[in-house]
Design an enzyme around this catalytic site. Structure first.
Site, short mmCIF file in Angstrom:
data_model
loop_
_atom_site.label_atom_id
_atom_site.label_comp_id
_atom_site.label_asym_id
_atom_site.label_seq_id
_atom_site.Cartn_x
_atom_site.Cartn_y
_atom_site.Cartn_z
N ASN A 63 0.27 -1.65 -0.18
CA ASN A 63 0.13 -0.16 0.20
C ASN A 63 0.92 1.13 0.22
O ASN A 63 2.03 1.34 0.17
CB ASN A 63 -0.81 -0.22 0.89
CG ASN A 63 -1.40 -1.17 1.65
OD1 ASN A 63 -2.13 -1.46 0.33
ND2 ASN A 63 -1.62 -2.00 2.76
N ALA B 246 0.23 -5.20 9.56
CA ALA B 246 -1.01 -5.61 8.85
C ALA B 246 -1.35 -5.35 7.18
O ALA B 246 -0.66 -4.45 6.55
CB ALA B 246 -1.77 -4.21 9.21
N CYS B 247 -1.88 -5.75 6.82
CA CYS B 247 -2.63 -6.16 5.13
C CYS B 247 -2.74 -4.53 4.64
O CYS B 247 -2.63 -4.32 3.38
CB CYS B 247 -3.39 -7.10 5.10
SG CYS B 247 -4.76 -6.94 5.28
N THR B 248 -2.98 -3.59 5.34
CA THR B 248 -3.40 -2.09 4.96
C THR B 248 -2.41 -1.15 5.17
O THR B 248 -2.33 -0.12 5.59
CB THR B 248 -4.48 -1.52 5.96
OG1 THR B 248 -4.78 -1.85 6.72
CG2 THR B 248 -6.36 -2.44 5.50
N GLY B 249 -0.93 -1.83 5.51
CA GLY B 249 -0.19 -1.16 6.51
C GLY B 249 0.37 -0.31 4.72
O GLY B 249 0.58 -0.72 4.26
#
Length: 486
Positions: free
Chosen positions: A255, A283-286
């Site tokens: 991201n 975190a996969c959204t990091g």
């Protein structure tokens, strides 16, 4: 001798038929053993699925108000045990107490939310095409839901998968990640105390190949939801799809946050730093990439280094700013990417070292890491690192910044820091990501709106959370009723 914990199958806490267990340790202090957990087999998983299948029809017939009351009561038990759940999560996963407390509260909120959704759950009434007739839809549960969840959000992710499944009348077989199984085991205790019927919730630990594979493959499992690595997710999607199961996978990402000249650069550094180094970057959204307009690149980099330098790192139970890596493998993986960044002629602007000495010696601690002068196609800028690691790139203009955002295989969460509203709207439309944020970090989500990625981040079948989760766990019947015909 550490305490041994059991599987929950058909309303009972039971030992695996293997008789074997594995230990879970605190990533901040590996001498601190959390406990022993069941090394379950394929036969154990089969028994759990069969229990869920046997309970499915009866649970589907329970009125939504009753199902909702059980979920709400479970949330109350969880809230009463907030401090215990928070400490448990910190000890087994490594998050700081502040981060763990926020995750526990989110799980409580999710169960309360779907407790209310169970009351509203139903269909739609439409105008019929003739007189003396009714036309409407009814929503029915899929049946048995097989849920496979990761270690990095060990209570929130199992909650946002299991709560909507239960609210809509599905039974559940859940396999948590072996590294952090205890906090959701305690949520299952709360569901048991709230009166969940036997067989409706089943929880078991063990190898993914044996337990997870059996859950995915079993004929009685109707719907599969997975969060984890891309390689495993793609395999599960192929397996479940081949057997005509409804499937949902959320996998990794890479991201990028864009920083434009109109941004307050100190604020932008806080947004990027929190997204990159919060929850130790796990975190996969990091945030792992930053595209900064060339006019403010150097000043922004100084602000980001100052942010990283101000972070306190230590054991999660001491509630510092950043805790340890989850395990030795992830720590070594981050350190390997530091070397790969150097090999790619990148500039290590800050950090990149394992922390040793004193309280660091028995844990998996690393400094936050910042690289710059790295091409977008370098490995450290393309592969998910899953650690406190961020690469800063320079963009000549807005268009190049957007190109850099989309220059990855993934597409989960991205953000832009700008004071230009038109620029923000253009960004929203141009990026191929499932989550778009304006003047916010890439991490941090609300539980009542859809969540999911695009491209290699997701199967792109169904979203999680909010009403989208209701859609995933249900199937629609359309009913034509002609009551005037004799």
């Amino acid at each position: 001798m550490s305490e041994v914990y059991y599987n929950y199958v058909d309303g009972d806490w039971v030992e695996s038929e293997t008789g074997d267990t594995f230990e879970v340790v605190n990533p901040a202090d590996t001498t601190d053993v959390i406990g022993g957990f069941q090394r379950s087999s394929s036969d154990d998983a089969t028994a759990a699925v069969e229990a869920a299948a046997d309970a499915a029809d009866e649970w589907a017939d329970v009125p939504g108000t009753e199902r909702g009351s059980i979920l709400t009561e479970a949330a109350r038990h969880m809230a009463d045990r907030t401090d215990e759940l928070t400490e448990t999560l910190t000890r087994e996963e490594g998050k700081t107490l502040t981060e763990a407390g926020a995750e526990v509260q989110r799980a409580v909120d999710i169960f309360e939310y779907y407790g209310q959704k169970a009351v509203d759950f139903g269909g739609e009434v439409k105008q019929p095409g003739s007189r003396d007739a009714n036309l409407y839809t009814v929503e029915e549960p899929m049946g048995v839901a097989g849920l496979v969840t990761p270690w990095n959000y060990p209570v929130a992710i199992p909650a946002w998968k299991s709560a909507p499944a239960l609210a809509t009348g599905n039974t559940v077989v859940l396999k948590p990640a072996n590294g952090a199984p205890n906090v959701f085991r305690k949520v299952v205790e709360c569901l048991d105390e709230a009166g969940i019927p036997d067989g409706v919730v089943n929880y078991l630990t063990g190898p993914g190949s044996d337990v997870g594979g059996t859950i995915v493959d079993h004929d009685d499992v109707d719907v599969v939801s997975f969060t984890g690595s891309r390689s495993v997710g793609e395999m599960i999607h192929e397996q479940a799809g081949a057997n005509q199961k409804r499937v949902q996978t959320e996998m990794g990402s890479k991201n990028t946050t864009v920083v434009m000249p109109s941004a307050d650069l100190e604020e932008a550094a806080e947004i990027v730093g929190a997204g990159a180094f919060g929850v130790t970057g796990q975190a996969c959204t990091g945030t792992e990439r930053v595209a900064v307009h060339q006019d403010v690149h150097d000043e922004f980099l100084e602000e980001l280094i100052a942010y990283a330098d101000g972070l306190e790192i230590g054991p999660g139970l001491e509630d510092p700013d950043m805790g340890p890596h989850f395990d030795r493998d992830h720590l070594e993986g981050t350190l390997e990417y530091v070397e790969r960044g150097r090999d790619a002629d990148g500039t290590l602007a800050y950090g990149g070292e394992a922390l040793e000495g004193g309280e660091y010696d028995d844990g998996h601690f690393v400094e936050p890491t910042i690289f710059t002068d790295v091409d977008s196609d370098a490995a450290i800028m393309q592969e998910e690192i899953f650690g406190p690691f961020v690469g800063v790139m320079s963009a000549t203009d807005f268009e190049e910044a957007v190109e850099l955002v989309n220059d990855v295989e993934f597409g989960l969460s991205t953000s832009i820091v700008t004071r230009d509203h038109a620029e923000a709207n253009r960004f929203r439309d141009a990026v191929d990501f499932g989550i778009v944020k304006i003047n916010e970090k890439t991490t941090g989500l609300q539980y009542y709106v859809p969540f999911g990625g695009m491209n290699a981040s997701s199967s792109e079948t169904f979203r999680e959370q909010g009403d989208a989760a209701i859609d995933f766990y249900t199937i629609t019947k359309t009913v034509y009723e002609n009551y005037g015909r004799r």
